[in-house]
Write an enzyme that holds these catalytic residues in place. Structure first.
Site, mmCIF file in Angstrom:
data_model
loop_
_atom_site.group_PDB
_atom_site.id
_atom_site.type_symbol
_atom_site.label_atom_id
_atom_site.label_comp_id
_atom_site.label_asym_id
_atom_site.label_seq_id
_atom_site.Cartn_x
_atom_site.Cartn_y
_atom_site.Cartn_z
ATOM 1 N N HIS A 1 -14.161 11.238 12.950
ATOM 2 C CA HIS A 1 -12.827 11.637 12.487
ATOM 3 C C HIS A 1 -12.782 13.117 12.117
ATOM 4 O O HIS A 1 -11.761 13.782 12.313
ATOM 5 C CB HIS A 1 -12.410 10.796 11.280
ATOM 6 C CG HIS A 1 -11.770 9.500 11.651
ATOM 7 N ND1 HIS A 1 -10.513 9.423 12.202
ATOM 8 C CD2 HIS A 1 -12.209 8.223 11.543
ATOM 9 C CE1 HIS A 1 -10.211 8.153 12.421
ATOM 10 N NE2 HIS A 1 -11.223 7.406 12.039
ATOM 11 N N GLU B 1 -12.996 3.457 1.617
ATOM 12 C CA GLU B 1 -11.761 3.227 2.364
ATOM 13 C C GLU B 1 -11.920 1.998 3.255
ATOM 14 O O GLU B 1 -11.088 1.082 3.242
ATOM 15 C CB GLU B 1 -11.450 4.460 3.216
ATOM 16 C CG GLU B 1 -10.236 4.307 4.107
ATOM 17 C CD GLU B 1 -10.080 5.474 5.067
ATOM 18 O OE1 GLU B 1 -8.958 5.651 5.588
ATOM 19 O OE2 GLU B 1 -11.063 6.202 5.318
ATOM 20 N N HIS B 2 -12.977 1.970 4.056
ATOM 21 C CA HIS B 2 -13.291 0.833 4.921
ATOM 22 C C HIS B 2 -14.644 0.259 4.519
ATOM 23 O O HIS B 2 -15.586 1.023 4.269
ATOM 24 C CB HIS B 2 -13.390 1.250 6.395
ATOM 25 C CG HIS B 2 -12.203 1.987 6.920
ATOM 26 N ND1 HIS B 2 -12.142 3.369 6.958
ATOM 27 C CD2 HIS B 2 -11.034 1.542 7.428
ATOM 28 C CE1 HIS B 2 -10.979 3.742 7.471
ATOM 29 N NE2 HIS B 2 -10.288 2.658 7.764
ATOM 30 N N HIS C 1 20.858 -2.356 -31.332
ATOM 31 C CA HIS C 1 20.238 -3.318 -30.440
ATOM 32 C C HIS C 1 20.459 -4.740 -30.951
ATOM 33 O O HIS C 1 20.833 -5.642 -30.204
ATOM 34 C CB HIS C 1 18.726 -3.059 -30.338
ATOM 35 C CG HIS C 1 18.366 -1.937 -29.426
ATOM 36 N ND1 HIS C 1 18.763 -0.645 -29.637
ATOM 37 C CD2 HIS C 1 17.614 -1.930 -28.284
ATOM 38 C CE1 HIS C 1 18.273 0.125 -28.680
ATOM 39 N NE2 HIS C 1 17.578 -0.633 -27.836
ATOM 40 N N ASP D 1 -8.194 0.355 12.753
ATOM 41 C CA ASP D 1 -7.631 1.697 12.930
ATOM 42 C C ASP D 1 -6.479 1.699 13.928
ATOM 43 O O ASP D 1 -5.498 2.440 13.773
ATOM 44 C CB ASP D 1 -8.710 2.659 13.434
ATOM 45 C CG ASP D 1 -9.625 3.144 12.331
ATOM 46 O OD1 ASP D 1 -9.278 2.965 11.145
ATOM 47 O OD2 ASP D 1 -10.691 3.693 12.650
ATOM 48 N N GLN E 1 -16.476 6.359 12.377
ATOM 49 C CA GLN E 1 -15.799 7.023 11.262
ATOM 50 C C GLN E 1 -16.239 8.476 11.136
ATOM 51 O O GLN E 1 -15.451 9.343 10.753
ATOM 52 C CB GLN E 1 -16.076 6.280 9.958
ATOM 53 C CG GLN E 1 -15.437 4.901 9.894
ATOM 54 C CD GLN E 1 -13.940 4.940 10.149
ATOM 55 O OE1 GLN E 1 -13.200 5.555 9.389
ATOM 56 N NE2 GLN E 1 -13.487 4.295 11.214
#
Length: 445
Positions: free
Chosen positions: A256, A321-322, A414, A355, A253
């Protein structure tokens, strides 16, 4: 223990301060917001002309409006590459089909039919990041969902020049239009539309800070999926964890980009020391070593907790995220985690599998937004419509309650809209009520 890493110990430091360090929110800088606002305004005002100017300015590529759209046939890449793409596509499509929302209905208390109907969106835009490598997996984790949902027009945009393998993947996955456009200007084109590009109903896909901020500013005039930022992973490890596996996930990770975040929480001093040693050893051989070292310096946190339960509690605060659960009983541990984008259970579930090809989309909430936001899912490619069907008898059962709400909220029409359907008795009662309030009886017919 080496001091070049940020290591926090729950037995020595204030736990509330540790929680504060882990808690974060993605907030754009005023300067970035203003630059993006300017780009959006240029595209809205000048259309294709602005797109050509901005592509030259930011991507250093000269394109005329006629060059935006890629129409040539997708040249097949090498057989091994085609096999990998086909494998990923097969998994993603099967997952998408399995998670497709289904129309349903039920009877409520008074016997009326209520339910939901799901129809695919007509036209969507998919942003696929460019940069130093073709992010083929981003195309495969988004476009097939739209295709399986039944979206008729799938518009892909990516910064020029679009790599041949990425272009092949986009077309193979189901993109009906592909444009060589990137950045906030591409998002603006999808939202506003230009002479060359018709606007879309919803925009999907990750991107850099400019892309994310453009989606944020355009939300409302166009729908968006979510606002994913830099990639991040948290690993919770107990004494059973394999240090080389944990280090490999953290480094994967980190590569990235320099803004990626990595977090390790473990109750084992031995595992912590072994993971740090493995990180230093494995990082030596990585082509992106400089990026990895920037992440380790600026965005890596290692937390030594007093027990596994504390680690699981803290990772929920981080809302990654992960999340990789490198523990002896991963399914039990997963049940104790409240917030995260995706969970990888057990030592043989690398985040890289998710991924690239496992099936669920890798477009996930970041920056702590997993506390409230989901990752990209099949349902997001549909427009949901509520369905309500009353019979006369079902309406008659609840007409007095409708009349009561109408009275409470001062909405006489109504109440009448229900009363007029079920018989004259209720209409007569409304006339009497109107007279009591001093309103002319001719107003209620």
């Amino acid at each position: 223990m080496t001091s070049r890493y940020r290591i926090l110990r729950c037995d020595r430091e204030d736990l509330s301060l540790i929680r504060k360090q882990l808690h974060r929110r993605a907030v754009p800088s005023p300067e970035l917001s203003e630059r993006v606002r300017s780009i959006l305004a240029r595209v809205e005002a000048k259309g294709d002309t602005a797109l050509a100017e901005l592509t030259q300015e930011f991507d250093r590529v000269a394109l005329s409006p006629a060059d935006f759209c890629r129409k040539e046939a997708a040249e097949p890449p090498a057989p091994a590459v085609r096999k990998a793409i086909a494998w990923s596509l097969g998994n993603v499509r099967r997952f998408a089909r399995a998670s497709r929302p289904r129309d349903w209905r039920m009877r409520n208390r008074e016997g009326a039919w209520v339910g939901e109907r799901f129809q695919p969106l007509d036209r969507v835009g998919v942003y696929v990041p460019g940069g130093s490598a073709p992010l083929v997996s981003s195309a495969l984790m988004t476009v097939p969902f739209a295709r399986e949902a039944g979206v008729r027009e799938i518009v892909a945009v990516s910064p020029p020049p679009i790599h041949p393998v990425l272009y092949y993947a986009l077309r193979t996955a189901g993109a009906t239009e592909v444009y060589s456009l990137g950045g906030a200007q591409a998002v603006a084109a999808l939202a506003y539309g230009t002479k060359s590009i018709r606007p879309v109903d919803k925009i999907f896909g990750p991107g850099n800070a400019y892309v994310v901020e453009a989606k944020r500013q355009l939300f409302g005039m166009v729908a968006v999926d979510l606002l994913p930022g830099p990639s991040e992973v948290a690993v919770v490890a107990d004494e059973s964890a394999r240090a080389e596996f944990v280090a490999a996930d953290l480094l994967a990770q980190a590569e990235h980009g320099p803004s990626s975040r990595i977090l390790l929480l473990t109750s084992s001093q031995k595992v912590l020391e072994e993971v740090v040693a493995q990180i230093e050893e494995q990082a030596e051989a990585l082509p992106r070593r400089s990026i990895v070292e920037a992440v380790l310096r600026d965005h890596a946190v290692f937390v030594l907790t007093r027990n596994l339960e504390e680690a699981l509690d803290l990772v929920g605060e981080f809302a990654p995220e992960h999340l990789s659960l490198a523990v002896r009983h991963p399914h039990r541990a997963a049940g104790q985690v409240r917030h995260c984008g995706a969970i990888y259970l057990g030592v043989y579930s690398p985040v890289a599998a998710g991924d690239f090809l496992a099936g669920p989309s890798h477009t996930l909430p970041t920056g702590g937004s997993a506390r409230a936001f989901d990752g990209l899912r099949m349902e997001q490619f549909f427009q949901r419509t509520s369905l309500v069907e009353y019979s006369r008898s079902a309406l008659a059962r609840v007409e007095p309650e409708i009349a009561r709400f109408a009275e409470i909220e001062g909405l006489a029409a109504h109440g009448r809209s229900a009363a007029v359907r079920v018989g004259p008795r209720q209409v007569a009662e409304m006339k009497r009520a109107a007279l009591r309030e001093g309103a002319p009886s001719t107003k209620v017919k």
